[in-house]
Design a protein around this motif. Structure first.
Motif, short mmCIF file in Angstrom:
data_model
loop_
_atom_site.label_atom_id
_atom_site.label_comp_id
_atom_site.label_asym_id
_atom_site.label_seq_id
_atom_site.Cartn_x
_atom_site.Cartn_y
_atom_site.Cartn_z
N VAL A 145 0.80 -1.50 0.45
CA VAL A 145 0.02 0.22 0.06
C VAL A 145 0.49 1.01 -0.36
O VAL A 145 0.21 2.21 -0.15
CB VAL A 145 -0.97 0.21 1.37
CG1 VAL A 145 -1.55 1.47 0.96
CG2 VAL A 145 -2.06 -1.58 1.36
N GLN A 146 2.42 0.78 0.81
CA GLN A 146 2.81 2.57 0.91
C GLN A 146 4.06 2.16 0.95
O GLN A 146 4.78 0.87 1.44
CB GLN A 146 2.51 3.37 1.91
CG GLN A 146 2.53 4.81 2.53
CD GLN A 146 3.11 5.11 3.32
OE1 GLN A 146 1.98 4.87 4.24
NE2 GLN A 146 3.47 6.26 3.50
N VAL A 147 5.24 2.95 0.06
CA VAL A 147 6.50 3.03 0.07
C VAL A 147 7.17 3.35 0.79
O VAL A 147 6.81 5.18 0.66
CB VAL A 147 7.45 1.84 -1.45
CG1 VAL A 147 8.74 2.61 -1.12
CG2 VAL A 147 6.47 0.50 -1.16
N GLN A 148 7.93 3.86 1.58
CA GLN A 148 8.39 5.05 2.29
C GLN A 148 9.84 4.48 3.18
O GLN A 148 10.66 3.98 3.46
CB GLN A 148 7.15 5.59 3.42
CG GLN A 148 8.48 7.15 4.57
CD GLN A 148 7.39 7.75 5.00
OE1 GLN A 148 6.06 6.67 5.37
NE2 GLN A 148 7.48 8.18 6.06
N ASN A 149 10.92 5.60 2.52
CA ASN A 149 12.28 5.89 3.53
C ASN A 149 12.71 4.03 3.24
O ASN A 149 13.46 3.44 3.90
CB ASN A 149 12.36 6.01 4.61
CG ASN A 149 11.35 7.51 4.89
OD1 ASN A 149 11.99 8.57 3.71
ND2 ASN A 149 11.26 7.18 5.93
N GLN A 150 12.63 4.04 1.45
CA GLN A 150 13.31 2.54 1.37
C GLN A 150 13.06 1.47 1.40
O GLN A 150 13.87 0.33 1.83
CB GLN A 150 14.76 2.98 1.27
CG GLN A 150 15.62 3.88 0.16
CD GLN A 150 15.67 4.77 0.95
OE1 GLN A 150 15.90 5.68 2.04
NE2 GLN A 150 15.13 5.77 -0.04
N ALA A 151 11.41 1.90 2.28
CA ALA A 151 11.13 0.61 2.96
C ALA A 151 9.30 0.70 2.57
O ALA A 151 9.32 1.31 2.60
CB ALA A 151 11.22 0.71 4.90
N ILE A 152 9.20 -0.18 2.98
CA ILE A 152 7.43 -0.54 2.69
C ILE A 152 7.11 -0.94 3.68
O ILE A 152 6.71 -1.59 5.23
CB ILE A 152 7.19 -3.01 2.47
CG1 ILE A 152 7.74 -3.15 0.97
CG2 ILE A 152 5.71 -3.10 2.08
CD1 ILE A 152 7.56 -4.62 0.40
#
Length: 430
Positions: A408-415
């Motif tokens: 759903v969301q990817v942020q700062n090189q992580a799921i």
């Protein structure tokens, strides 16, 4: 025999069958009796339980007594029926054959199957009564039992089978003990059952499975300003903080927040060195250390917080004594805002569940009844990255086992957030 009334002969036959049934029922009940329950009753002074345990400690002699008595009684019953048949019908072979078949049927139904089923159904109740009768019989028949066992021992030696005075007690394995707890039903409260099952799990998991990951460690950087350190102290959620300088792998030690807060009330001008003086020596733990082993180490070393490192000395996370206790009895302390609790998620009515990417796979398996492998990545994020072999830059979904996982969301090189869609009914586990 000619002068003995028929009713006396029939009564004698009934008594013989009843005695045979008693020995058959007693044998089955004694062999099926729960030794742990018997020991519990014996500790409370139950004489029947004490006698039963005494007999079970001499199983070879007990079985000899029962089988000798049963064989003799069955032989006498067969001879008696044959004599009755000859008395009334003569020496007709067909009559003797029918009489033998009749007594065999009576013995099978009333002296073997029925009593043994009863003995297996009520083992403790029957064994407590039977033991009181069998113990004096065993003492009275001691010479006969010794004589028979003399030949039995010779046969066993010829077959190279080692025998002892009693049957070796079977030691319950952890898996068998776990099954006993699971089948405890209403005898064990659900909360107690959950704690016992969690204790078994401590032997199979490592500190890596329950640690606070490196990215979520609440720590103080002595390379920062005093103002920033004060801000960190006044807003922290733990009573002990990891202290490093410049970079998380350069850990100096552990700071007790209560001691540090006392410095804030002093009139003297604070410096970083004031905080450095309060730092205690860090306690390091290899990431593969078992949780139960680490619990013992915490006790031996009088520590409550350990820093987990990998084979290269890189910091992977931290684990505390409270983490291990919560693993046994469940959540009881205040969690950091935003942290995922193992009991804060579940399937909704549409079979959908939203999770943070940092949610441990082990918690997902327990809470959602799934079966993700635990010998590799520990979190949903790690599992998806292993499968995709890249960080996704757009929504993507994968079918894994009995569910579909959607990024759903990817942020700062992580799921950051994933959505699980259940494909079939899943069994909830505690």
């Amino acid at each position: 025999m000619d002068t003995v009334p028929l009713w006396v002969l029939m009564l004698a036959l009934a008594v013989l069958i009843a005695c045979s049934a008693f020995f058959a029922m007693s044998e089955t009940a004694l062999m099926a009796a729960n030794k742990y329950r018997l020991r519990h009753l014996a500790k409370r002074g139950n004489r029947g339980a004490i006698t039963t345990l005494w007999l079970l400690d001499r199983t070879d002699k007990l079985l000899s007594l029962v089988l000798i008595a049963n064989t003799l009684i069955n032989a006498m019953a067969t001879a008696l029926v044959t004599a009755i048949a000859i008395l009334f019908f003569g020496h007709e072979e067909s009559v003797i054959t029918i009489a033998t078949a009749v007594v065999a049927f009576l013995l099978i139904v009333f002296a073997e199957i029925s009593p043994k089923v009863i003995g297996a159904t009520y083992p403790e109740r029957i064994s407590l009564f039977a033991a009181v009768v069998l113990k004096p019989m065993m003492r009275a028949a001691k010479p006969v039992i010794w004589f028979v066992n003399l030949f039995v021992s010779s046969v066993l030696k010829g077959l190279r089978i080692q025998s002892g005075g009693n049957l070796h007690e079977h030691r319950v394995s952890p898996e068998e003990l776990r099954s006993i707890v699971l089948e405890g039903g209403n005898f064990i409260p659900q909360k107690h059952k959950s704690i016992l099952l969690n204790l078994f799990d401590l032997e199979t998991i490592s500190v890596e499975d329950i640690m606070t990951p490196r990215a979520q460690i609440e720590a103080i950087d002595l390379a920062s300003t005093v103002t920033e350190i004060k801000q960190a102290l006044t807003t922290c959620y733990h009573n002990k903080l990891v202290v490093y300088e410049g970079e998380i792998n350069k850990i100096i030690g552990v700071l007790h927040v209560r001691k540090a807060v006392a410095l804030l009330n002093q009139d003297d001008e604070l410096t970083v060195e004031h905080f450095r003086e309060l730092v205690s020596t860090p306690y390091y733990i290899p990431q593969d250390t078992g949780v139960f082993t680490q619990l013992q180490y915490f006790q031996e070393n009088r520590e409550r917080l350990g820093i987990i490192v990998d084979e290269y000395g890189e910091v992977q996370g931290i684990v505390t004594l409270e983490d291990i206790i919560e693993e046994m009895i469940g959540e009881f302390t205040t969690s950091v805002p935003g942290a995922t609790r193992s009991d804060s998620f579940g399937w909704d009515k549409d079979g959908v569940c939203l999770l943070e990417g940092s949610t441990p796979l082990r918690d997902i398996n327990k809470r959602l009844g799934l079966n993700f492998a635990l010998d590799g990545p520990k979190t949903v994020n790690g599992l998806l990255l292993e499968q995709l072999q890249e960080i996704p830059d757009a929504p993507i979904a994968l079918k894994m086992g009995s569910c579909v996982i959607e990024v759903v969301q990817v942020q700062n090189q992580a799921i950051k957030v994933v959505k699980l869609l259940r494909l079939g009914p899943a069994k909830r586990t505690s």
